[in-house]
Design a protein around this motif. Structure first.
Motif, PDB file in Angstrom:
ATOM      1  N   ASP A  39       0.878  -1.188   0.143  1.00 55.94           N
ATOM      2  CA  ASP A  39      -0.078  -0.125  -0.114  1.00 55.94           C
ATOM      3  C   ASP A  39       1.045   1.131   0.119  1.00 55.94           C
ATOM      4  OD1 ASP A  39      -2.475  -1.379   0.226  1.00 55.94           O
ATOM      5  OD2 ASP A  39      -2.398  -1.269   2.551  1.00 55.94           O
ATOM      6  N   LYS A  40       1.947   1.400   0.879  1.00 58.29           N
ATOM      7  CA  LYS A  40       2.779   2.452   1.094  1.00 58.29           C
ATOM      8  C   LYS A  40       3.441   2.744  -0.413  1.00 58.29           C
ATOM      9  CE  LYS A  40       3.543   1.819   5.802  1.00 58.29           C
ATOM     10  NZ  LYS A  40       4.503   1.402   7.006  1.00 58.29           N
ATOM     11  N   ALA A  41       3.991   1.490  -1.075  1.00 55.34           N
ATOM     12  CA  ALA A  41       4.479   1.641  -2.324  1.00 55.34           C
ATOM     13  C   ALA A  41       3.775   2.393  -3.221  1.00 55.34           C
ATOM     14  CB  ALA A  41       5.086   0.359  -2.641  1.00 55.34           C
ATOM     15  N   ALA A  42       2.503   1.952  -3.148  1.00 59.53           N
ATOM     16  CA  ALA A  42       1.404   2.323  -4.397  1.00 59.53           C
ATOM     17  C   ALA A  42       1.216   3.769  -4.004  1.00 59.53           C
ATOM     18  CB  ALA A  42       0.154   1.464  -4.355  1.00 59.53           C
ATOM     19  N   VAL A  43       1.046   4.049  -2.849  1.00 60.42           N
ATOM     20  CA  VAL A  43       0.571   5.626  -2.534  1.00 60.42           C
ATOM     21  C   VAL A  43       1.709   6.481  -3.091  1.00 60.42           C
ATOM     22  CG1 VAL A  43       0.537   7.096  -0.633  1.00 60.42           C
ATOM     23  CG2 VAL A  43      -0.750   5.087  -0.809  1.00 60.42           C
ATOM     24  N   LEU A  44       3.099   6.096  -2.564  1.00 61.10           N
ATOM     25  CA  LEU A  44       4.352   6.806  -2.985  1.00 61.10           C
ATOM     26  C   LEU A  44       4.566   6.902  -4.418  1.00 61.10           C
ATOM     27  CD1 LEU A  44       6.767   5.600  -0.397  1.00 61.10           C
ATOM     28  CD2 LEU A  44       6.407   7.844  -0.960  1.00 61.10           C
ATOM     29  N   SER A  45       4.028   5.922  -5.283  1.00 63.52           N
ATOM     30  CA  SER A  45       4.479   5.774  -6.641  1.00 63.52           C
ATOM     31  C   SER A  45       3.622   6.899  -7.236  1.00 63.52           C
ATOM     32  CB  SER A  45       3.981   4.446  -7.206  1.00 63.52           C
ATOM     33  OG  SER A  45       4.419   4.674  -8.592  1.00 63.52           O
ATOM     34  N   LEU A  46       2.095   6.801  -6.958  1.00 63.17           N
ATOM     35  CA  LEU A  46       1.140   7.814  -7.366  1.00 63.17           C
ATOM     36  C   LEU A  46       1.692   9.292  -7.021  1.00 63.17           C
ATOM     37  CD1 LEU A  46      -1.216   8.140  -9.510  1.00 63.17           C
ATOM     38  CD2 LEU A  46      -2.663   7.916  -7.695  1.00 63.17           C
ATOM     39  N   TRP A  47       2.112   9.350  -5.621  1.00 62.36           N
ATOM     40  CA  TRP A  47       2.252  10.759  -5.326  1.00 62.36           C
ATOM     41  C   TRP A  47       3.148  11.409  -6.056  1.00 62.36           C
ATOM     42  CZ3 TRP A  47       0.213  14.435  -2.976  1.00 62.36           C
ATOM     43  CH2 TRP A  47       0.743  15.464  -2.667  1.00 62.36           C
ATOM     44  N   GLY A  48       4.610  10.735  -6.482  1.00 66.59           N
ATOM     45  CA  GLY A  48       5.262  11.075  -7.419  1.00 66.59           C
ATOM     46  C   GLY A  48       5.030  11.758  -8.540  1.00 66.59           C
ATOM     47  N   LYS A  49       3.759  11.519  -9.230  1.00 68.16           N
ATOM     48  CA  LYS A  49       3.205  11.979 -10.081  1.00 68.16           C
ATOM     49  C   LYS A  49       2.201  13.119  -9.828  1.00 68.16           C
ATOM     50  CE  LYS A  49       3.470   7.822 -12.812  1.00 68.16           C
ATOM     51  NZ  LYS A  49       3.024   6.914 -13.955  1.00 68.16           N
ATOM     52  N   ILE A  50       1.381  12.886  -8.686  1.00 69.28           N
ATOM     53  CA  ILE A  50       0.607  13.979  -8.222  1.00 69.28           C
ATOM     54  C   ILE A  50       1.761  15.272  -7.858  1.00 69.28           C
ATOM     55  CG2 ILE A  50      -0.898  14.717  -6.378  1.00 69.28           C
ATOM     56  CD1 ILE A  50      -1.770  11.767  -6.274  1.00 69.28           C
ATOM     57  N   SER A  51       2.580  14.992  -7.372  1.00 68.23           N
ATOM     58  CA  SER A  51       3.376  16.220  -6.881  1.00 68.23           C
ATOM     59  C   SER A  51       4.114  17.138  -8.236  1.00 68.23           C
ATOM     60  CB  SER A  51       4.769  15.504  -5.874  1.00 68.23           C
ATOM     61  OG  SER A  51       5.418  14.777  -6.784  1.00 68.23           O
ATOM     62  N   ASN A  52       3.817  16.691  -9.118  1.00 67.80           N
ATOM     63  CA  ASN A  52       4.238  17.452 -10.259  1.00 67.80           C
ATOM     64  C   ASN A  52       3.445  18.576 -10.477  1.00 67.80           C
ATOM     65  OD1 ASN A  52       6.581  15.906 -10.963  1.00 67.80           O
ATOM     66  ND2 ASN A  52       5.348  14.476 -12.117  1.00 67.80           N
ATOM     67  N   ASN A  53       2.231  18.483 -10.110  1.00 65.86           N
ATOM     68  CA  ASN A  53       0.981  19.589 -10.120  1.00 65.86           C
ATOM     69  C   ASN A  53       0.050  19.556  -9.157  1.00 65.86           C
ATOM     70  OD1 ASN A  53      -0.052  21.399 -11.556  1.00 65.86           O
ATOM     71  ND2 ASN A  53      -0.961  20.436 -13.200  1.00 65.86           N
ATOM     72  N   PRO A  54       0.596  19.751  -7.846  1.00 59.21           N
ATOM     73  CA  PRO A  54      -0.528  19.507  -6.759  1.00 59.21           C
ATOM     74  C   PRO A  54      -1.475  20.809  -6.748  1.00 59.21           C
ATOM     75  CG  PRO A  54       1.822  20.404  -5.952  1.00 59.21           C
ATOM     76  CD  PRO A  54       1.917  20.011  -7.399  1.00 59.21           C
ATOM     77  N   GLU A  55      -1.123  21.955  -7.124  1.00 60.76           N
ATOM     78  CA  GLU A  55      -2.030  23.025  -7.164  1.00 60.76           C
ATOM     79  C   GLU A  55      -3.420  22.573  -7.901  1.00 60.76           C
ATOM     80  OE1 GLU A  55      -2.153  27.154  -8.868  1.00 60.76           O
ATOM     81  OE2 GLU A  55      -1.187  27.369  -6.994  1.00 60.76           O
ATOM     82  N   ALA A  56      -2.932  22.019  -9.189  1.00 63.63           N
ATOM     83  CA  ALA A  56      -4.101  21.717 -10.052  1.00 63.63           C
ATOM     84  C   ALA A  56      -5.040  20.830  -9.679  1.00 63.63           C
ATOM     85  CB  ALA A  56      -3.487  21.484 -11.517  1.00 63.63           C
ATOM     86  N   ILE A  57      -4.373  19.842  -9.109  1.00 60.36           N
ATOM     87  CA  ILE A  57      -5.080  18.537  -8.564  1.00 60.36           C
ATOM     88  C   ILE A  57      -5.835  19.147  -7.435  1.00 60.36           C
ATOM     89  CG2 ILE A  57      -4.848  16.338  -7.555  1.00 60.36           C
ATOM     90  CD1 ILE A  57      -4.158  16.219 -10.454  1.00 60.36           C
ATOM     91  N   GLY A  58      -5.485  19.694  -6.591  1.00 56.33           N
ATOM     92  CA  GLY A  58      -5.961  20.086  -5.082  1.00 56.33           C
ATOM     93  C   GLY A  58      -7.333  21.144  -5.574  1.00 56.33           C
TER      94      GLY A  58
END
Length: 142
Positions: free
Chosen positions: A7-26
């Motif tokens: 689970d932690k690995a899956a969260v970290l992996s996707l977070w790596g992509k989310i963190s490229n554009n957190p303002e827009a996603i948020g």
């Protein structure tokens, strides 16, 4: 609910992509929450609630910043997010049911933006992770 290493690995992996554009996603998550669940607007009466407003973008970025902190401290969410639970329970007096609604909005936005990566396993991991965050926040209401 504890997260497995997978689970932690899956969260970290996707977070790596989310963190490229957190303002827009948020911002999209927050706008979806306010649009789909209009009862949540009461907490944002001082905001310009239009999709691309500075208020929505800034608060969306703030939300994703907190989620990023939680990603970095998945093994210690209680201590990491205690202050946020206090803020929502005692100062803002947010209905704790809204945390589940927020979780649903985050999952929806992630599924829409990261279709190839949002496998059933990643979905389950993120739901467990977000539910764990909500549990920390809700614990302050007891």
């Amino acid at each position: 609910m504890s997260l497995t290493e997978d689970d932690k690995a899956a969260v970290l992996s996707l977070w790596g992509k989310i963190s490229n554009n957190p303002e827009a996603i948020g911002a999209e998550v927050l706008h979806r929450l306010l649009s789909c669940f209009p009862q949540t607007r009461i907490y944002f009466s001082h905001f310009d609630l239009s999709r691309a407003s500075a208020h929505i973008r800034a608060h969306g970025a703030k939300i994703m910043g907190v989620i990023g902190e939680a990603v970095q401290h998945m093994d210690n969410l209680d201590d990491t997010l205690s202050w946020l639970g206090d803020l929502h329970a005692y100062t803002l007096k947010v209905d704790p049911g809204n945390f589940r609604l927020f979780t649903l909005c985050i999952l929806c936005v992630l599924a829409a933006h990261f279709q190839a990566d949002f496998t059933p396993e990643v979905h389950a991991a993120w739901e467990k992770f977000l539910t764990s965050i909500a549990a920390v926040l809700i614990s302050k209401y007891r």
